[in-house]
Write a protein that holds these residues in place. Sequence first.
Motif, PDB file in Angstrom:
ATOM      1  N   ARG A   1       0.837  -1.207   0.000  1.00  0.00           N
ATOM      2  CA  ARG A   1       0.000   0.000   0.000  1.00  0.00           C
ATOM      3  C   ARG A   1       0.875   1.262   0.000  1.00  0.00           C
ATOM      4  O   ARG A   1       0.600   2.227  -0.723  1.00  0.00           O
ATOM      5  CB  ARG A   1      -0.941  -0.031   1.203  1.00  0.00           C
ATOM      6  CG  ARG A   1      -2.097   0.955   1.093  1.00  0.00           C
ATOM      7  CD  ARG A   1      -3.149   0.691   2.161  1.00  0.00           C
ATOM      8  NE  ARG A   1      -3.889  -0.537   1.878  1.00  0.00           N
ATOM      9  CZ  ARG A   1      -3.791  -1.652   2.565  1.00  0.00           C
ATOM     10  NH1 ARG A   1      -2.962  -1.721   3.595  1.00  0.00           N
ATOM     11  NH2 ARG A   1      -4.502  -2.721   2.251  1.00  0.00           N
TER      12      ARG A   1
ATOM     13  N   GLU B   1      -7.043   3.901  -4.451  1.00  0.00           N
ATOM     14  CA  GLU B   1      -8.311   3.230  -4.748  1.00  0.00           C
ATOM     15  C   GLU B   1      -9.376   4.169  -5.305  1.00  0.00           C
ATOM     16  O   GLU B   1     -10.332   3.709  -5.922  1.00  0.00           O
ATOM     17  CB  GLU B   1      -8.853   2.556  -3.486  1.00  0.00           C
ATOM     18  CG  GLU B   1      -8.044   1.369  -3.018  1.00  0.00           C
ATOM     19  CD  GLU B   1      -8.684   0.692  -1.822  1.00  0.00           C
ATOM     20  OE1 GLU B   1      -9.604  -0.137  -2.031  1.00  0.00           O
ATOM     21  OE2 GLU B   1      -8.283   0.989  -0.690  1.00  0.00           O
TER      22      GLU B   1
ATOM     23  N   LEU C   1      -2.645  -5.585  -7.056  1.00  0.00           N
ATOM     24  CA  LEU C   1      -3.580  -4.519  -6.711  1.00  0.00           C
ATOM     25  C   LEU C   1      -4.974  -5.054  -6.385  1.00  0.00           C
ATOM     26  O   LEU C   1      -5.627  -4.580  -5.452  1.00  0.00           O
ATOM     27  CB  LEU C   1      -3.659  -3.500  -7.844  1.00  0.00           C
ATOM     28  CG  LEU C   1      -2.404  -2.647  -8.064  1.00  0.00           C
ATOM     29  CD1 LEU C   1      -2.548  -1.803  -9.336  1.00  0.00           C
ATOM     30  CD2 LEU C   1      -2.123  -1.747  -6.868  1.00  0.00           C
ATOM     31  N   THR C   2      -5.439  -6.028  -7.130  1.00  0.00           N
ATOM     32  CA  THR C   2      -6.812  -6.517  -6.940  1.00  0.00           C
ATOM     33  C   THR C   2      -6.908  -7.576  -5.848  1.00  0.00           C
ATOM     34  O   THR C   2      -7.760  -7.489  -4.953  1.00  0.00           O
ATOM     35  CB  THR C   2      -7.386  -7.082  -8.243  1.00  0.00           C
ATOM     36  OG1 THR C   2      -6.565  -8.158  -8.711  1.00  0.00           O
ATOM     37  CG2 THR C   2      -7.470  -6.007  -9.311  1.00  0.00           C
TER      38      THR C   2
ATOM     39  N   TYR D   1      -8.123  -3.553  -4.613  1.00  0.00           N
ATOM     40  CA  TYR D   1      -8.564  -2.506  -5.541  1.00  0.00           C
ATOM     41  C   TYR D   1      -9.599  -3.085  -6.517  1.00  0.00           C
ATOM     42  O   TYR D   1      -9.465  -4.222  -6.959  1.00  0.00           O
ATOM     43  CB  TYR D   1      -7.396  -1.964  -6.352  1.00  0.00           C
ATOM     44  CG  TYR D   1      -6.478  -1.004  -5.621  1.00  0.00           C
ATOM     45  CD1 TYR D   1      -6.274  -1.076  -4.244  1.00  0.00           C
ATOM     46  CD2 TYR D   1      -5.794  -0.024  -6.323  1.00  0.00           C
ATOM     47  CE1 TYR D   1      -5.425  -0.200  -3.599  1.00  0.00           C
ATOM     48  CE2 TYR D   1      -4.931   0.861  -5.679  1.00  0.00           C
ATOM     49  CZ  TYR D   1      -4.743   0.767  -4.319  1.00  0.00           C
ATOM     50  OH  TYR D   1      -3.899   1.637  -3.679  1.00  0.00           O
TER      51      TYR D   1
END
Length: 312
Positions: free
Chosen positions: A252, A262, A284-285, A290
């Motif tokens: 992060r 985000e 990221l996901t 995200y």
Amino acid sequence: MLKLFKSIVALLMVLILVGSVVGCTSEPTAQEPVVESEEQTEEITEELVVEDRGYARPESLVSAEELNNMENVIIVDFRDATLPGGYIPGAIKIGRGEQFAEIEGVANMLPDKEIIERLLGGAGISNDDTVVIYDGDNGLWAARLWWTMKVYGHEDVRILEGGSDAWRDAGFRTQMTADSLEATTYTAKEANTTMIADLAMIKESFDNDNLVVLDTRSEGEWNDGRVPGAVWIEWTKALNADGTFKNANELRELYESNGITENKEAIMPHCRAAVRSAHTMFVLTELLGYENVRNYDGSWIEYEKSGEAIEK
């Protein structure tokens, strides 16, 4: 008088003896369980801290130990096809080139769903299978197949963290050849376009700060030319020295400190052929949670051909 004195002495000795017996039996039994319980709690707490890295979807990553104990799972070897042996027992082989297509002169793009249906069905994979993918490149190529399968609607697809190296380092056995499964009928969903960025979106980012182009290529490639306004975070920055993923707090900090947040309308990672950027999309996901990430399918191959401005 002497008789009375002897009686008093005898009584005192009895009282001292009783007191010492009670003291010896009661004190340890009152303390010992408390000390033992505290030690056990500390051990359990430490173990949980080590294992929990704060990921949004930790089930998307599988350790070698977990995979060794999993049942009813399809293991996909997605390493370089020229590598000899080293197959995880039970793993099937899918060739890397089989998931690419040339579209309008741009190589290495996502193929149509019919091609994916033939690829996965021919390999013996069904829609409801749990699939774990591994490679020999710190999850780089595994992430590309993960993205492809997710785009076409496969629900349960995961990555072996550390790949074949982690399996070998754990001391688990390997075999010289891949296994094979009986072909099935695989039915892909229509492509999930919310997971894909195209050239039009990249061009729109020039005048829209809520659309962020994220370049995941090497520093040399970045310096040779880039999409105007792009942010550069090489895909390897998400990894520790041993090839495992950094924890959620570290990730992060890495992305948010570079404006990858985000609240953006879309974050569009790219590389040369949407492979390294698929790895960043996984981070990221799946690890950070995200929901606004789109892998740029055409990536630099398409952008360089497009005639659009290149920043240096």
